[in-house]
Structures are given as structure tokens and as C-alpha cells.
Motif scaffolding. Structure first.
Motif, PDB file in Angstrom:
ATOM      1  N   GLY A 196       0.817  -1.206   0.000  1.00  0.00           N
ATOM      2  CA  GLY A 196       0.000   0.000   0.000  1.00  0.00           C
ATOM      3  C   GLY A 196       0.854   1.261   0.000  1.00  0.00           C
ATOM      4  N   VAL A 197       1.919   1.260   0.797  1.00  0.00           N
ATOM      5  CA  VAL A 197       2.815   2.412   0.853  1.00  0.00           C
ATOM      6  C   VAL A 197       3.498   2.605  -0.504  1.00  0.00           C
ATOM      7  CG1 VAL A 197       4.947   3.314   1.886  1.00  0.00           C
ATOM      8  CG2 VAL A 197       3.171   2.317   3.337  1.00  0.00           C
ATOM      9  N   ILE A 198       3.956   1.500  -1.086  1.00  0.00           N
ATOM     10  CA  ILE A 198       4.570   1.585  -2.413  1.00  0.00           C
ATOM     11  C   ILE A 198       3.548   2.096  -3.420  1.00  0.00           C
ATOM     12  CG2 ILE A 198       5.535   0.229  -4.322  1.00  0.00           C
ATOM     13  CD1 ILE A 198       6.838  -1.557  -2.110  1.00  0.00           C
ATOM     14  N   GLY A 199       2.316   1.586  -3.330  1.00  0.00           N
ATOM     15  CA  GLY A 199       1.254   2.034  -4.230  1.00  0.00           C
ATOM     16  C   GLY A 199       0.957   3.510  -4.061  1.00  0.00           C
ATOM     17  N   ILE A 200       0.899   3.977  -2.835  1.00  0.00           N
ATOM     18  CA  ILE A 200       0.650   5.401  -2.575  1.00  0.00           C
ATOM     19  C   ILE A 200       1.804   6.237  -3.114  1.00  0.00           C
ATOM     20  CG2 ILE A 200       0.486   7.131  -0.751  1.00  0.00           C
ATOM     21  CD1 ILE A 200      -1.069   5.006   0.869  1.00  0.00           C
ATOM     22  N   PHE A 201       3.035   5.739  -2.930  1.00  0.00           N
ATOM     23  CA  PHE A 201       4.207   6.456  -3.434  1.00  0.00           C
ATOM     24  C   PHE A 201       4.151   6.566  -4.959  1.00  0.00           C
ATOM     25  CE2 PHE A 201       8.744   6.596  -4.678  1.00  0.00           C
ATOM     26  CZ  PHE A 201       9.073   7.798  -4.069  1.00  0.00           C
ATOM     27  N   VAL A 202       3.855   5.452  -5.626  1.00  0.00           N
ATOM     28  CA  VAL A 202       3.741   5.458  -7.090  1.00  0.00           C
ATOM     29  C   VAL A 202       2.598   6.369  -7.522  1.00  0.00           C
ATOM     30  CG1 VAL A 202       3.173   4.021  -9.110  1.00  0.00           C
ATOM     31  CG2 VAL A 202       4.816   3.198  -7.414  1.00  0.00           C
ATOM     32  N   PHE A 203       1.472   6.281  -6.818  1.00  0.00           N
ATOM     33  CA  PHE A 203       0.332   7.145  -7.116  1.00  0.00           C
ATOM     34  C   PHE A 203       0.716   8.614  -6.965  1.00  0.00           C
ATOM     35  CE2 PHE A 203      -3.554   9.348  -5.595  1.00  0.00           C
ATOM     36  CZ  PHE A 203      -4.311   9.222  -6.746  1.00  0.00           C
ATOM     37  N   SER A 204       1.468   8.930  -5.917  1.00  0.00           N
ATOM     38  CA  SER A 204       1.910  10.309  -5.693  1.00  0.00           C
ATOM     39  C   SER A 204       2.799  10.791  -6.828  1.00  0.00           C
ATOM     40  CB  SER A 204       2.664  10.422  -4.368  1.00  0.00           C
ATOM     41  OG  SER A 204       1.832  10.059  -3.300  1.00  0.00           O
ATOM     42  N   ILE A 205       3.700   9.934  -7.272  1.00  0.00           N
ATOM     43  CA  ILE A 205       4.573  10.295  -8.395  1.00  0.00           C
ATOM     44  C   ILE A 205       3.742  10.560  -9.641  1.00  0.00           C
ATOM     45  CG2 ILE A 205       6.347   9.398  -9.981  1.00  0.00           C
ATOM     46  CD1 ILE A 205       7.582   8.013  -7.490  1.00  0.00           C
ATOM     47  N   LEU A 206       2.756   9.709  -9.894  1.00  0.00           N
ATOM     48  CA  LEU A 206       1.888   9.905 -11.059  1.00  0.00           C
ATOM     49  C   LEU A 206       1.114  11.219 -10.952  1.00  0.00           C
ATOM     50  CD1 LEU A 206       0.524   6.283 -11.620  1.00  0.00           C
ATOM     51  CD2 LEU A 206       2.174   7.530 -13.044  1.00  0.00           C
TER      52      LEU A 206
END
Length: 185
Positions: A157-167
Motif C-alpha cells: 500500500g505504501v509503495i502504491g501510494i508512493f507510485v500514485f503520488s509520483i503519477l
């Protein structure tokens, strides 16, 4: 159990209106900051209108929704059997950490709101566009935790949020370039 479902429904309704208020208030912050760049008398007219809109949104929708969402959440967690079970589960601990971040985000928005009500514009429209994504990230985290009820995979989830934030940031930069290009025409 029926009472619990009513409480949960009310909690969800007020969470939705709370987030709606948070999303819109920051959007108004963007407009307010950008109005400071306008010539007179347009600047004064716009700022006065944005201050009124911010005031009404903040005190009539956002704050009451935050309080009521919290009241129903505490009721569910501390006065129902289901809530007592959830409080022992790791996913709920992670969710409550994100809710704590949401309260901090809300309080920072309140601080910014007060500054803008006093005609103190300390941030740019671009800052507020990025700031607006904070609530989005928290929303994603909380929804996935509540639906999946799995804190063991929180790292994904943290990795997903990080990737989402980058996007989101890449989208923001693209949007900014398009806006600047259109303004130069």
C-alpha cells in the motif's frame, strides 16, 4: 447489529462530505492565491468572494462533517462489539494512523484558511495544487485498508501510494505546462 449499520452509514456519509469539503477548500485556496495576481478592482472582488465561499464551506460543511464523522467513528469503535474487535487488528491501527494524518491535514488547512481570511497569502496556487493531493493520498490509503482489512501487506500500500503520488506529480507538471502554453497564446 442494525444500530451498528446506521452508525456506520452516518459515519460514511460524513466522511464523504468531510473529504468533499477538504478537496474543495484547497481548490478555493488555489483560486484565492491566483486572484492576488490580478489587477484591481478584479483582485478585491475575487478575494472577497473567495473568502466568503471559504468561510461558508469551512464552517457549514467541512468542520461539522469532520466532527460528525469522528463522533460516529468513536461510537462504532468504542461502543459496539464489532468496533472492539477491530481495535485489536493491525489494519485498524494503520488506518487510525492515516486518520491521525487526516486530522493534521485538516488542522493545517484550518491554519491556511485563517491566513487567507486575514489576506495573508503565504503560498502560491501551485503549492495549493500539490497540497490538494494530500487528502487524495490519505483517502486512497484509508479506503484500501478498510476494504482489504490487511495491514500485513501495508508495504504494498505504501509503495502504491508512493507510485500514485509520483503519477499525480507528473500529471500536475504536465497540466502546468499545458496551462502555461495556453496562457502564452
Amino acid at each position: 447489529m442494525e444500530l451498528y449499520n446506521y452508525i456506520k452509514s452516518l459515519h460514511l456519509i460524513f466522511v464523504i462530505t468531510w473529504f468533499a469539503g477538504l478537496f474543495y477548500i484547497v481548490r478555493l485556496f488555489v483560486y484565492h492565491a491566483e486572484a492576488k495576481q490580478k489587477a484591481q478592482p478584479e483582485q478585491d472582488i475575487l478575494i472577497k468572494q473567495y473568502q466568503l465561499m471559504q468561510y461558508r464551506l469551512w464552517y457549514i460543511i467541512t468542520w461539522p462533517s469532520a466532527v460528525l464523522a469522528s463522533v460516529f467513528a468513536f461510537w462504532m469503535l468504542f461502543f459496539t462489539e464489532v468496533g472492539n474487535v477491530w481495535l485489536t487488528q493491525p489494519w485498524m491501527h494503520v488506518k487510525l494512523a492515516f486518520v491521525f494524518l487526516l486530522y493534521l491535514y485538516h488542522l493545517k488547512c484550518h491554519q491556511i484558511f485563517k491566513q487567507l481570511q486575514n489576506n495573508e497569502v503565504k503560498h502560491s496556487g501551485n503549492f495549493f495544487r500539490i497540497w490538494n493531493e494530500g487528502a487524495t493520498i490519505i483517502l486512497f490509503a484509508v479506503v484500501f485498508l478498510v476494504i482489504l482489512k490487511n495491514a500485513i501487506n501495508w508495504i504494498y500500500g505504501v509503495i502504491g501510494i508512493f507510485v500514485f503520488s509520483i503519477l499525480i506529480m507528473m500529471g500536475f507538471k504536465l497540466y502546468k505546462k499545458i496551462r502555461e502554453k495556453n496562457q502564452n497564446r
